[in-house]
Design a protein around this motif. Structure first.
Motif, PDB file in Angstrom:
ATOM      1  N   GLU A 602       0.833  -1.192   0.000  1.00 16.99           N
ATOM      2  CA  GLU A 602       0.000   0.000   0.000  1.00 16.99           C
ATOM      3  C   GLU A 602       0.870   1.245   0.000  1.00 16.99           C
ATOM      4  OE1 GLU A 602      -3.752  -1.690   2.664  1.00 16.99           O
ATOM      5  OE2 GLU A 602      -2.110  -0.615   3.642  1.00 16.99           O
ATOM      6  N   VAL A 603       0.377   2.281  -0.640  1.00 17.06           N
ATOM      7  CA  VAL A 603       1.036   3.583  -0.644  1.00 17.06           C
ATOM      8  C   VAL A 603      -0.033   4.641  -0.398  1.00 17.06           C
ATOM      9  CG1 VAL A 603       2.415   5.237  -1.953  1.00 17.06           C
ATOM     10  CG2 VAL A 603       2.803   2.789  -2.265  1.00 17.06           C
ATOM     11  N   GLU A 604       0.244   5.592   0.492  1.00 21.85           N
ATOM     12  CA  GLU A 604      -0.707   6.655   0.780  1.00 21.85           C
ATOM     13  C   GLU A 604       0.018   7.976   0.971  1.00 21.85           C
ATOM     14  OE1 GLU A 604      -4.268   6.193   3.481  1.00 21.85           O
ATOM     15  OE2 GLU A 604      -3.084   7.580   4.715  1.00 21.85           O
ATOM     16  N   VAL A 605      -0.560   9.028   0.413  1.00 21.61           N
ATOM     17  CA  VAL A 605      -0.066  10.393   0.603  1.00 21.61           C
ATOM     18  C   VAL A 605      -1.258  11.250   0.987  1.00 21.61           C
ATOM     19  CG1 VAL A 605       1.047  12.394  -0.452  1.00 21.61           C
ATOM     20  CG2 VAL A 605       1.771  10.087  -1.097  1.00 21.61           C
ATOM     21  N   THR A 606      -1.136  12.029   2.052  1.00 26.18           N
ATOM     22  CA  THR A 606      -2.251  12.861   2.479  1.00 26.18           C
ATOM     23  C   THR A 606      -1.745  14.111   3.177  1.00 26.18           C
ATOM     24  OG1 THR A 606      -4.308  12.862   3.767  1.00 26.18           O
ATOM     25  CG2 THR A 606      -2.475  11.631   4.680  1.00 26.18           C
ATOM     26  N   GLY A 607      -2.425  15.225   2.921  1.00 26.81           N
ATOM     27  CA  GLY A 607      -2.026  16.464   3.578  1.00 26.81           C
ATOM     28  C   GLY A 607      -2.047  17.653   2.641  1.00 26.81           C
ATOM     29  N   GLU A 608      -1.137  18.598   2.891  1.00 33.88           N
ATOM     30  CA  GLU A 608      -1.102  19.882   2.202  1.00 33.88           C
ATOM     31  C   GLU A 608       0.270  20.080   1.563  1.00 33.88           C
ATOM     32  OE1 GLU A 608      -2.446  24.510   3.152  1.00 33.88           O
ATOM     33  OE2 GLU A 608      -2.143  23.057   4.774  1.00 33.88           O
ATOM     34  N   PRO A 609       0.460  19.634   0.307  1.00 32.52           N
ATOM     35  CA  PRO A 609       1.774  19.780  -0.347  1.00 32.52           C
ATOM     36  C   PRO A 609       2.190  21.238  -0.510  1.00 32.52           C
ATOM     37  CG  PRO A 609       0.344  18.271  -1.569  1.00 32.52           C
ATOM     38  CD  PRO A 609      -0.507  18.950  -0.549  1.00 32.52           C
ATOM     39  N   LEU A 610       1.223  22.117  -0.775  1.00 28.88           N
ATOM     40  CA  LEU A 610       1.455  23.553  -0.930  1.00 28.88           C
ATOM     41  C   LEU A 610       0.347  24.293  -0.201  1.00 28.88           C
ATOM     42  CD1 LEU A 610       2.330  23.726  -4.745  1.00 28.88           C
ATOM     43  CD2 LEU A 610       3.953  23.955  -2.837  1.00 28.88           C
ATOM     44  N   PRO A 611       0.567  25.540   0.173  1.00 26.97           N
ATOM     45  CA  PRO A 611      -0.513  26.303   0.799  1.00 26.97           C
ATOM     46  C   PRO A 611      -1.771  26.293  -0.065  1.00 26.97           C
ATOM     47  CG  PRO A 611       1.568  27.486   0.989  1.00 26.97           C
ATOM     48  CD  PRO A 611       1.838  26.311   0.105  1.00 26.97           C
ATOM     49  N   ASN A 612      -2.904  26.089   0.566  1.00 25.46           N
ATOM     50  CA  ASN A 612      -4.225  26.080  -0.072  1.00 25.46           C
ATOM     51  C   ASN A 612      -4.504  24.820  -0.885  1.00 25.46           C
ATOM     52  OD1 ASN A 612      -4.565  28.712   0.938  1.00 25.46           O
ATOM     53  ND2 ASN A 612      -3.714  29.610  -0.937  1.00 25.46           N
ATOM     54  N   TRP A 613      -3.572  23.861  -0.914  1.00 24.38           N
ATOM     55  CA  TRP A 613      -3.766  22.639  -1.698  1.00 24.38           C
ATOM     56  C   TRP A 613      -3.840  21.440  -0.756  1.00 24.38           C
ATOM     57  CZ3 TRP A 613       0.498  19.951  -5.101  1.00 24.38           C
ATOM     58  CH2 TRP A 613      -0.061  18.834  -5.735  1.00 24.38           C
ATOM     59  N   ASN A 614      -5.011  20.795  -0.696  1.00 22.20           N
ATOM     60  CA  ASN A 614      -5.195  19.573   0.084  1.00 22.20           C
ATOM     61  C   ASN A 614      -5.249  18.372  -0.852  1.00 22.20           C
ATOM     62  OD1 ASN A 614      -5.245  19.741   2.958  1.00 22.20           O
ATOM     63  ND2 ASN A 614      -7.124  20.969   2.828  1.00 22.20           N
ATOM     64  N   LEU A 615      -4.618  17.270  -0.426  1.00 21.81           N
ATOM     65  CA  LEU A 615      -4.491  16.098  -1.293  1.00 21.81           C
ATOM     66  C   LEU A 615      -4.612  14.825  -0.479  1.00 21.81           C
ATOM     67  CD1 LEU A 615      -3.595  14.656  -3.998  1.00 21.81           C
ATOM     68  CD2 LEU A 615      -1.241  14.901  -3.136  1.00 21.81           C
ATOM     69  N   TYR A 616      -5.349  13.859  -1.021  1.00 18.48           N
ATOM     70  CA  TYR A 616      -5.343  12.486  -0.521  1.00 18.48           C
ATOM     71  C   TYR A 616      -5.204  11.554  -1.713  1.00 18.48           C
ATOM     72  CZ  TYR A 616      -7.183   7.881   0.255  1.00 18.48           C
ATOM     73  OH  TYR A 616      -7.330   6.523   0.243  1.00 18.48           O
ATOM     74  N   ALA A 617      -4.306  10.578  -1.621  1.00 17.19           N
ATOM     75  CA  ALA A 617      -4.158   9.556  -2.657  1.00 17.19           C
ATOM     76  C   ALA A 617      -3.724   8.256  -1.995  1.00 17.19           C
ATOM     77  CB  ALA A 617      -3.128   9.975  -3.712  1.00 17.19           C
ATOM     78  N   GLY A 618      -4.331   7.146  -2.389  1.00 15.72           N
ATOM     79  CA  GLY A 618      -3.975   5.849  -1.830  1.00 15.72           C
ATOM     80  C   GLY A 618      -4.084   4.754  -2.873  1.00 15.72           C
ATOM     81  N   TYR A 619      -3.105   3.867  -2.895  1.00 16.23           N
ATOM     82  CA  TYR A 619      -3.104   2.739  -3.834  1.00 16.23           C
ATOM     83  C   TYR A 619      -2.818   1.454  -3.059  1.00 16.23           C
ATOM     84  CZ  TYR A 619      -1.432  -0.733  -7.163  1.00 16.23           C
ATOM     85  OH  TYR A 619      -1.242  -1.899  -7.855  1.00 16.23           O
ATOM     86  N   THR A 620      -3.532   0.371  -3.425  1.00 19.11           N
ATOM     87  CA  THR A 620      -3.341  -0.936  -2.797  1.00 19.11           C
ATOM     88  C   THR A 620      -3.241  -2.012  -3.864  1.00 19.11           C
ATOM     89  OG1 THR A 620      -4.621  -0.275  -0.859  1.00 19.11           O
ATOM     90  CG2 THR A 620      -4.285  -2.625  -1.183  1.00 19.11           C
ATOM     91  N   TYR A 621      -2.245  -2.883  -3.693  1.00 11.44           N
ATOM     92  CA  TYR A 621      -2.150  -4.106  -4.502  1.00 11.44           C
ATOM     93  C   TYR A 621      -2.387  -5.277  -3.563  1.00 11.44           C
ATOM     94  CZ  TYR A 621      -0.146  -8.111  -6.913  1.00 11.44           C
ATOM     95  OH  TYR A 621       0.044  -9.350  -7.464  1.00 11.44           O
ATOM     96  N   LEU A 622      -3.320  -6.172  -3.917  1.00 11.62           N
ATOM     97  CA  LEU A 622      -3.666  -7.317  -3.074  1.00 11.62           C
ATOM     98  C   LEU A 622      -3.637  -8.587  -3.896  1.00 11.62           C
ATOM     99  CD1 LEU A 622      -4.803  -8.513  -0.391  1.00 11.62           C
ATOM    100  CD2 LEU A 622      -7.099  -8.061  -1.304  1.00 11.62           C
ATOM    101  N   ASN A 623      -2.892  -9.565  -3.417  1.00  7.18           N
ATOM    102  CA  ASN A 623      -2.843 -10.879  -4.050  1.00  7.18           C
ATOM    103  C   ASN A 623      -3.339 -11.912  -3.046  1.00  7.18           C
ATOM    104  OD1 ASN A 623      -2.010 -12.736  -6.268  1.00  7.18           O
ATOM    105  ND2 ASN A 623      -0.625 -13.503  -4.685  1.00  7.18           N
TER     106      ASN A 623
END
Length: 735
Positions: A602-623
């Motif tokens: 799994e990979v996840e990124v969440t928060g505020e990369p730049l002022p006024n910019w909110n971001l959430y992204a998540g990827y999962t690989y399942l076998n």
């Protein structure tokens, strides 16, 4: 067919034996006498000066600042961010996410608002690696890493409180924390097969300044929702604070003819007995009537879906269900002068489910004919949970260590009544046209089966965070737990109570290492063990051994830009054994023949990369690899690839000042549940405008390209369509 057992996903507890390690922790704590720490000029951890819900900016384009001073150390309300600095799910006290040696995601209040999340299904749908699968009647079931999820309410674990159960409107919650993988040391609860993780719903607490907010939503399905939230001090010195949240909604759905109504009232009081002791009480009540609900239909004998529109309702309009929820929560927290803290929480919830409906039988012919049955149900559930613990630091060998010691108890008592009338034989086919479901008659359905079930679990636990060296931390956990489930038939005849499963003392260990590579990046490796009692029996009535399992996980966690942005990457493997599966030689019995390996990353990124910019992204690989491919316990809904994204950006310059743009997507690969559902991606977009510091509005376009898909493809029974394209207008005020 009786659906009562299908809708129940009774969670089994994990049990442990107290070892000399845990005894040593108790002895260390009992003998500890540390001098009072020097007062700090910084605010206490429970206090945060929160920015506007749209981020920081000047002038009239921001909301007034909200100061949060409740005891909820990890409060996200008013932060304006998708990033949470800490979570309480992994040890009963707030811990920085970077120091938790497991995968933990937090859906903050800001993200719930931006994505218009009003139900727990909405929130968990956009958590990394989690599947939220609607069940037609307004409930859903939830999976992670190929296994089901359990639940806590403000850190109090309860049995069978999540799967297929109605939950309160999200307006009463500050955040949703999700711990992926086994978390049995603290909670003790486990899924009947293997645990995929734990969800912790954390309530909003009263604030120490007056604040009122409203939210009005309308959409193109014809739904209307109104929320009002009022909070502030109730006496002159602010030692007594209160909060009230009221929600009312009248909603039409993507499937034709389905109508859901909701009324919820939530109230909370916090009272500072003294500067170090706070007593908190909250209560909530909700009713959810649903008319015209539809479980969908199964696949054709050829294993294909019946051609139809993705808004077709295959059930009669007289289908009806009613659910009421009532709960209360009492918490007492005391902070000692030596930085130790004790807290005790008592939780109670009552739920009533009542329904009368018809649904189609197994499969449907190519020309749309299927048999139907009428069903009536009335289920009552009473949950009681309690948790008490102490936690704090110990200074030994030149290092500061942190220990938590506690005990908890959970009791579920339930009564399930059901009746079934098969129309034209026991689902013998070809009776009604699924495109004319109102031709299915509503008949009187008496209750022909009823049972009482009592599930009890309790245990003691300990966790230590031992700093072996400045960059290296050893995290040890242990639990001694006990579990008992008994049942009694009430209809058609009254029987004596019988013990379905019992486990007297079981040791559940966990261990992990966390290494701080640099101040903003840590690496970890963890191991956790699972034991899960099972109520299934062999053909001759013999008991099955407990299901067992273990998880290995390793990963990296980073905190960037002074905590405004967080990122995680994790590798995991869950091995399970002895899971009950159908006996291939005796259809009415089970065998402990299920083994599986679920692994991935799994990979996840969440928060505020730049002022006024909110971001959430998540990827999962399942076998997934099953020992018995013809009798595995997977329901076929676990995608190999799962990606989720949501982002917003607020413009603060020029004539576009006050405009917010955003959007996101959810994409997953193929799944097969009888009928194959190909991979798909759903895209959403949003634009908003802040009129002044008190009023803003947003317009959201969901499923932009009107992708037609199944959330749950047809199996032998049932199916669930995904939502069609729709538009939602949201207006919020804040004073």
């Amino acid at each position: 067919m009786d659906l009562s057992h299908t809708r129940r996903a009774r969670t089994r507890s994990l049990h442990a034996r107290l070892t000399p390690v845990a005894i040593s922790l108790l002895a260390i704590w009992a003998g500890h006498a540390r001098a009072q720490t020097t007062p700090s000029a910084t605010p206490p951890s429970g206090t945060s000066s929160a920015a506007s819900t749209t981020g920081s900016a000047g002038g009239d384009n921001v909301l007034p600042a909200v100061t949060v001073t409740s005891q909820a150390d990890a409060t996200t309300e008013g932060s304006g961010s998708y990033a949470a600095s800490s979570a309480t799910i992994a040890g009963q006290t707030a811990q920085p996410l970077k120091e938790i040696p497991n995968s933990v995601s937090v859906v903050t209040r800001q993200r719930m608002d931006d994505q218009n999340m009003t139900r727990i299904q909405d929130a968990l749908l956009y958590v990394t690696g989690v599947e939220a699968l609607n069940y037609g009647d307004g409930t859903a079931y939830y999976k992670s890493r190929g296994n089901y999820l359990g639940i806590e309410f403000d850190g109090v674990s309860v049995v069978s409180g999540l799967q297929y159960q109605t939950q309160f409107d999200l307006a009463m919650y500050d955040r949703v924390e999700v711990f992926r993988g086994p978390e049995g040391v603290m909670t003790g609860a486990a899924d009947p097969t293997t645990p995929g993780g734990t969800v912790n719903l954390v309530r909003k607490r009263p604030l120490d300044t007056f604040h009122i907010s409203t939210e009005t939503q309308v959409d193109t399905f014809g739904s209307v929702r109104q929320m009002v939230d009022v909070t502030g001090p109730l006496n002159q010195d602010g030692s007594l604070r209160g909060r009230a949240v009221i929600v009312g909604s009248d909603g039409l759905k993507s499937v034709d003819g389905v109508r859901e109504k909701t009324f919820m009232a939530y109230g909370a009081l916090d009272y500072d007995i003294n500067p170090r002791t706070t007593l908190a009480f909250s209560a909530a009540y909700e009713v959810d009537p649903v008319s015209g609900f539809d479980y969908g239909i199964g696949g054709t004998p050829e294993g294909t879906r019946l051609p139809s529109s993705y808004s077709q309702n295959f059930s009669p309009s007289w289908n009806y269900s009613y659910t009421s929820l009532a709960e209360a929560n009492l918490n007492l927290t005391h902070k000692f002068e030596n930085d130790w803290k004790s807290q005790t929480t008592v939780f109670y919830r009552h739920e009533l489910q009542s329904s009368d409906y018809a649904y189609s039988g197994p499969g449907v012919s190519a020309n749309g004919l299927a048999s139907y049955g009428d069903q009536a149900q009335r289920n009552t559930y009473d949950w009681f949970g309690a948790d008490t613990n102490v936690s704090g630091p110990i200074h030994l060998f030149g290092q500061d260590h942190t220990f938590t010691i506690g005990a908890n108890y959970s009791l579920l008592t339930q009564t399930e009544e059901s009746g079934f009338v098969s129309l034209n034989g026991p689902f013998d086919g070809g009776t009604y046209n699924v495109f004319d479901p109102d031709s299915v008659p509503q008949v009187n359905v008496p209750f022909t089966f009823a049972s009482n079930i009592r599930t009890e679990q309790y245990g003691v636990y300990a966790q230590g965070r031992i700093h072996l060296a400045k960059p290296l931390t050893l995290v040890l956990g242990a639990r001694e737990t006990f579990f008992n489930e008994e049942s009694q038939n009430v209809l058609p005849t009254v029987s004596n109570w019988t013990t379905d499963t019992r486990m007297n003392g079981r040791f559940i260990p966990s261990a992990a290492l966390v290494y701080d590579i640099v101040p903003w990046l840590s690496a970890y490796a963890s191991y956790s063990k699972v034991f899960s009692p099972q109520t299934a029996t062999t053909f001759s009535g013999g008991a099955l051994p407990p299901a067992t399992g273990e998880q290995f996980e390793t990963g990296l966690k980073g905190s960037f830009l002074n905590g405004r942005l967080g990122a995680t990457a994790a590798l995991f493997r869950i091995n399970t054994n002895n899971v009950a599966i159908d006996d291939p030689n005796n259809p009415t019995g089970s065998i402990a023949g299920g083994g599986a390996r679920n692994e991935g990353f799994e990979v996840e990124v969440t928060g505020e990369p730049l002022p006024n910019w909110n971001l959430y992204a998540g990827y999962t690989y399942l076998n997934q690899d099953f020992e018995n491919q013809t009798a595995n316990y997977s329901d076929g809904t676990d995608p190999k690839h799962l990606f989720k994204l949501w982002t917003t950006y607020r413009l603060s310059q020029g004539f576009l000042n006050g405009v917010t743009v955003g959007g996101g997507m959810l994409a997953q690969s193929q799944i097969t549940r009888g009928v194959e559902q190909g991979g798909y991606a759903i895209f959403n977009a949003q634009v908003g405008y802040r009129f002044n510091k008190h009023v803003d509005a947003s317009l959201s376009l969901n499923n932009i390209f009107n992708r037609e898909y199944y959330v749950r493809p047809p199996g032998t029974f049932f199916s669930e369509f995904g939502d069609r394209r729709n538009l939602m207008l949201t207006v919020r005020t804040d004073f």
